[in-house]
Design an enzyme around this catalytic site. Sequence first.
Site, PDB file in Angstrom:
ATOM      1  N   LYS A  91     -37.782  43.901 -50.119  1.00 52.40           N
ATOM      2  CA  LYS A  91     -37.812  42.607 -49.694  1.00 52.40           C
ATOM      3  C   LYS A  91     -37.244  42.603 -48.106  1.00 52.40           C
ATOM      4  CE  LYS A  91     -36.751  40.639 -54.075  1.00 52.40           C
ATOM      5  NZ  LYS A  91     -35.591  40.282 -55.071  1.00 52.40           N
TER       6      LYS A  91
ATOM      7  N   GLN B  35     -29.556  38.795 -55.250  1.00 55.83           N
ATOM      8  CA  GLN B  35     -30.164  39.844 -56.329  1.00 55.83           C
ATOM      9  C   GLN B  35     -29.323  39.771 -57.472  1.00 55.83           C
ATOM     10  OE1 GLN B  35     -33.139  41.363 -55.509  1.00 55.83           O
ATOM     11  NE2 GLN B  35     -33.026  41.935 -57.584  1.00 55.83           N
TER      12      GLN B  35
ATOM     13  N   ASP C   3     -35.725  31.587 -54.152  1.00 56.09           N
ATOM     14  CA  ASP C   3     -36.039  32.210 -55.480  1.00 56.09           C
ATOM     15  C   ASP C   3     -36.564  30.960 -56.418  1.00 56.09           C
ATOM     16  OD1 ASP C   3     -36.037  34.707 -55.904  1.00 56.09           O
ATOM     17  OD2 ASP C   3     -34.156  35.213 -56.189  1.00 56.09           O
TER      18      ASP C   3
END
Length: 283
Positions: A54, A98, A121
């Site tokens: 990412k 994460q 997200d």
Amino acid sequence: MKAQILDGKKVAEEVRAAIKKEVDEIKSKGGHIPGLAVVLVGENPASKVYVGQKEKKCKEVGFNSFLHKLPVSTTEGELLKLIETLNNDKAVDGILVQLPLPQQIDSDKVLKTIDPSKDVDGFHPMNMGYLVTGLPAVHPCTPKGIMYLLDAYGIEIEGKHAVVVGRSNIVGKPIAHLLLDRNATVTICHSRTKDLGAITRQADIIVAAVGRPRMITGSMVKEGAVVVDVGINRLEEGLVGDVDFKTVGDVASWITPVPGGVGPLTIAMLLKNTLEAGRKSER
Ligand code: NDP
């Protein structure tokens, strides 16, 4: 092999190139450069790989990337405090924590603390609620990527019977709602579904998001169906999906490969969500 390939790698490259172009323009005008903060807690090897990917893609398109690496012993309070700081930081448009988090930290509490407008997200319950009600929202990256890929290849969705295998909050449920929103007739299957094959054989579109190597086989698929394989299973032979590519490829009209299908689109949509969040913060 009869099926044509839904090439996620190629489509993701095009998305990233378009994002880079927009960021270059922003930079040339002295505008606000989108910024993504990625929070990694602990030493989970897979998480480290995902975070590394990412960060790399973020830099490639010209975003500002802020990586926060915290030790595995981090307390819930410490993490929540960092998120509050990032919520108030004008240079940060997107916040990604994460998962999975160490056991002493309540993931739901953490996700709920992220400012919904920075929730790139799309996991915040508010964004999920907007998605379900069909209101504008930040959509989770994998389902958004699947829709983008289907659209990129002109796959018709309206009126089709879509069967989603898997009902997780990050893939199964949101993709089912996005397909419904586009007027597909949607069936959601899960581990308690009886005679899965009888249901998948009725599908014009199958989305497999289970986490079981090659569980969808050719005999479970109708001639000419479109098959999207979300699964990522690490076997000794390498990465394989939830779909048996060989037998399904002989009956489907379109199929996503693993790797090179849905995965690259997931990261591309994270960048897209961050760019869109950045545009809003500029107004
Ligand atoms: P989860 O483990 O959260 O969910 C799996 C789902 O599959 C559950 O709803 C479960 O049902 C269902 N299931 C399990 N066994 C069966 C079965 N025998 N028949 C029918 N349904 C079954 O997984 P995720 O949704 O997070 O991920 C799914 C896969 O996608 C994984 O391989 C993951 O690595 C991959 N993934 C890939 C991404 C990408 O970018 N390509 C992004 C995210 C995930 P129940 O609810 O009843 O337990």
